[in-house]
Design a protein around this motif. Sequence first.
Motif, PDB file in Angstrom:
ATOM      1  N   GLN A 103      19.524  70.901  39.026  1.00 38.54           N
ATOM      2  CA  GLN A 103      18.253  71.235  39.665  1.00 38.54           C
ATOM      3  C   GLN A 103      17.937  72.721  39.493  1.00 38.54           C
ATOM      4  OE1 GLN A 103      15.877  69.695  40.839  1.00 38.54           O
ATOM      5  NE2 GLN A 103      16.591  67.623  41.278  1.00 38.54           N
ATOM      6  N   LEU A 104      18.955  73.545  39.711  1.00 39.58           N
ATOM      7  CA  LEU A 104      18.723  74.988  39.673  1.00 39.58           C
ATOM      8  C   LEU A 104      18.447  75.476  38.254  1.00 39.58           C
ATOM      9  CD1 LEU A 104      21.397  76.134  42.272  1.00 39.58           C
ATOM     10  CD2 LEU A 104      18.939  75.907  42.616  1.00 39.58           C
ATOM     11  N   GLU A 158      23.554  69.662  41.564  1.00 42.24           N
ATOM     12  CA  GLU A 158      23.088  70.904  42.171  1.00 42.24           C
ATOM     13  C   GLU A 158      22.681  71.923  41.102  1.00 42.24           C
ATOM     14  OE1 GLU A 158      26.132  72.662  44.532  1.00 42.24           O
ATOM     15  OE2 GLU A 158      25.073  74.578  44.587  1.00 42.24           O
ATOM     16  N   LEU A 212      19.414  83.142  37.210  1.00 39.78           N
ATOM     17  CA  LEU A 212      20.464  83.431  38.198  1.00 39.78           C
ATOM     18  C   LEU A 212      21.630  82.466  38.049  1.00 39.78           C
ATOM     19  CD1 LEU A 212      18.526  83.987  41.543  1.00 39.78           C
ATOM     20  CD2 LEU A 212      20.062  85.605  40.429  1.00 39.78           C
ATOM     21  N   SER A 228      16.863  73.698  36.110  1.00 36.58           N
ATOM     22  CA  SER A 228      15.563  73.161  35.702  1.00 36.58           C
ATOM     23  C   SER A 228      14.407  73.998  36.237  1.00 36.58           C
ATOM     24  CB  SER A 228      15.385  71.728  36.203  1.00 36.58           C
ATOM     25  OG  SER A 228      16.488  70.960  35.831  1.00 36.58           O
ATOM     26  N   SER A 229      14.662  74.838  37.234  1.00 31.72           N
ATOM     27  CA  SER A 229      13.585  75.616  37.830  1.00 31.72           C
ATOM     28  C   SER A 229      13.582  77.042  37.297  1.00 31.72           C
ATOM     29  CB  SER A 229      13.746  75.645  39.350  1.00 31.72           C
ATOM     30  OG  SER A 229      12.854  76.610  39.886  1.00 31.72           O
ATOM     31  N   GLU A 230      12.385  77.512  36.950  1.00 29.74           N
ATOM     32  CA  GLU A 230      12.254  78.894  36.484  1.00 29.74           C
ATOM     33  C   GLU A 230      12.636  79.902  37.572  1.00 29.74           C
ATOM     34  OE1 GLU A 230      11.767  80.536  33.710  1.00 29.74           O
ATOM     35  OE2 GLU A 230      11.881  78.620  32.669  1.00 29.74           O
ATOM     36  N   TYR A 231      12.516  79.481  38.819  1.00 30.98           N
ATOM     37  CA  TYR A 231      12.900  80.392  39.899  1.00 30.98           C
ATOM     38  C   TYR A 231      14.385  80.753  39.811  1.00 30.98           C
ATOM     39  CZ  TYR A 231       8.639  79.816  42.739  1.00 30.98           C
ATOM     40  OH  TYR A 231       7.365  79.837  43.213  1.00 30.98           O
ATOM     41  N   THR A 232      15.188  79.783  39.372  1.00 27.88           N
ATOM     42  CA  THR A 232      16.635  79.949  39.515  1.00 27.88           C
ATOM     43  C   THR A 232      17.422  79.847  38.212  1.00 27.88           C
ATOM     44  OG1 THR A 232      16.541  77.628  40.187  1.00 27.88           O
ATOM     45  CG2 THR A 232      16.851  79.247  41.923  1.00 27.88           C
ATOM     46  N   ALA A 271      11.180  72.718  41.302  1.00 28.80           N
ATOM     47  CA  ALA A 271      10.386  73.867  41.731  1.00 28.80           C
ATOM     48  C   ALA A 271      10.036  74.687  40.509  1.00 28.80           C
ATOM     49  CB  ALA A 271      11.195  74.721  42.707  1.00 28.80           C
ATOM     50  N   GLN A 272       8.844  75.242  40.469  1.00 32.48           N
ATOM     51  CA  GLN A 272       8.476  76.158  39.383  1.00 32.48           C
ATOM     52  C   GLN A 272       7.514  77.207  39.905  1.00 32.48           C
ATOM     53  OE1 GLN A 272      10.069  76.015  36.715  1.00 32.48           O
ATOM     54  NE2 GLN A 272      10.686  73.883  36.452  1.00 32.48           N
ATOM     55  N   ARG A 292      13.148  70.784  29.336  1.00 29.26           N
ATOM     56  CA  ARG A 292      13.389  70.881  30.765  1.00 29.26           C
ATOM     57  C   ARG A 292      13.584  69.515  31.433  1.00 29.26           C
ATOM     58  NH1 ARG A 292      12.251  75.529  33.055  1.00 29.26           N
ATOM     59  NH2 ARG A 292      10.347  75.930  31.910  1.00 29.26           N
ATOM     60  N   PHE A 293      12.773  68.562  31.031  1.00 30.59           N
ATOM     61  CA  PHE A 293      12.835  67.280  31.751  1.00 30.59           C
ATOM     62  C   PHE A 293      13.644  66.229  31.014  1.00 30.59           C
ATOM     63  CE2 PHE A 293       9.065  69.450  33.325  1.00 30.59           C
ATOM     64  CZ  PHE A 293       9.441  69.561  34.651  1.00 30.59           C
TER      65      PHE A 293
END
Lengths: 116, 424
Positions: free
Chosen positions: B95-96, B92, B105, B98-102, A46-47, B82-83
């Motif tokens: 994945q978190l 778990e 945090l 790797s995402s800018e959303y998380t 997700a991004q 990142r990849f």
Amino acid sequence: MSEFLLLFRGGEGDELRKSPEAWQKHMERWGTWMGELSEQGKMMGAQPLAASGQVVSGQNKIVTDGPFMEGKEMVGGYLMCKAANYDEAMEISKGCPILEFENGIVEVREIQKLEM
Amino acid sequence: MSDHKNFETLVEDLFRHESGKMTAVLTKIFGMKHIDFAEDMVQDTFATAINSWSLNGIPENPSAWLYKVARNKATDQIRRNRFTADLDITEENRQLLSSEYTVELTMNKLWLEDTIKDDLLRMMFACCDDGISIDSQITLVLKTLCGFSTAEIAKALLVNEQTISKRLYRVKEYYRKNDIKPIFPQEHAIRPRVNAVLRSIYLLFNEGYNSTHNSLPIRKDLLNQAIYLCKLLSEHKRTALPEVLAALSLMCFHTARIESRTDENGDLILLADQDRSKWNQELIEQGHHYLNASASGSQLTTYHFEAAIAYEHCKAASIEETNWNQILAYYDIAMGMNPGPIVSLNRMIVFHKVYGLERTRMEIERSPHLANWQSNYLFQSFMGDLLRNEDREMAISHYKKAIKLSQNQAEKRLLQGKIDKITG
């Protein structure tokens, strides 16, 4: 098990960003939502996406600046996940914090296998 | 000038205690096979800190400041790759992260104080893995958990730098080949694994304690590091076993007396001649506290006996007031558990204090360890002490044997002093 792309549209956070506390709480809910998906092994990536962008179009490959849509329709981010079917993908999508905004939209699209 | 000194001391203290924690977290993220990378990142973090602090002053909470910088460096590293980033973390968290959303945090959660303490313990278990020789274990503990440089380890362990580099290289190869991960042992394996860690810590302590070079600050540092690591074990409910508390207590009692053990020339001072006012009462008090706490289980270990004996010495206001009967009683129990030549010899020295020359000689003659003792400097030295008023020639011959057998310059000087006393 199928794979789905979730596109997050709309959901302007400008108001929310004015309060760092509220913003952080909001982002923590994104974290919780994605954390649960990861825990279940369904999260594939997700991004978030920047608000500005560019497009290239047509055979003449004309490059123009974005934004190219109204804010409420613009893609602000994506998530890819695994789900058994559309029902499950929709259940997952209902947990998305973008829906906290009145104009928040999650567009759900299944990944298609291309036959050659 | 004194400000400058304070600055250096603070940074050094921080480095000793925080670098291990940061390495543990970074290793959890990037994997044991990238431990070098984690160590470099910690070095970088301190370089950044020293630059900033010497300009802007030391922040209110330097540890938190360091964690933040290390956390940002780790986040940058993940963002850059990142990849492709080779992360050893759970799927778990991978994945978190790797995402800018998380990513932020998730990263913040990995750097919470309680999590870090657990990571440090996990790292301790990995450093003391059964597949690694004991020498390499203590080398690795100093490097990874205590932030010692290769040069400092060499100086502290009195081994050359190349040997240390080789040890570290081999251990890292071992980690790579066997895919060792820093994990908490299963419930049934806790006791043996904690004891393996404890053995390394105690060896580290003895390196600092039984040394003619203990005037070197780096050797004294070993004592503090051993106590620090043992305290970490004692503060976690799963690793606070009675033997951990007993070992901690023993280390407190020994450290309390370290200043009175040598004179200004680095020569050893016998227990009988030590200035007891120099003993650190605060440490003795702490040791007593841990000794009491260690009595909770049903299991008695050699750490318990050694601590109990050390406490008897610490309690006595003078050598004459030492409760030798009590100490002998402890040795009798220790003999029942571990009737080896060393315990038996130490018991004999105490036996002499209680029963005098004649009975001691009879005990020695009867001992099954007599042949083994011949090549022990402590036995030869003890025989010299026993005989010096009875048979000077024999006493001198025993002392001479002891000098030959000892590896330790300060001991050799002490023994020569005894010979000089008899002949002079």
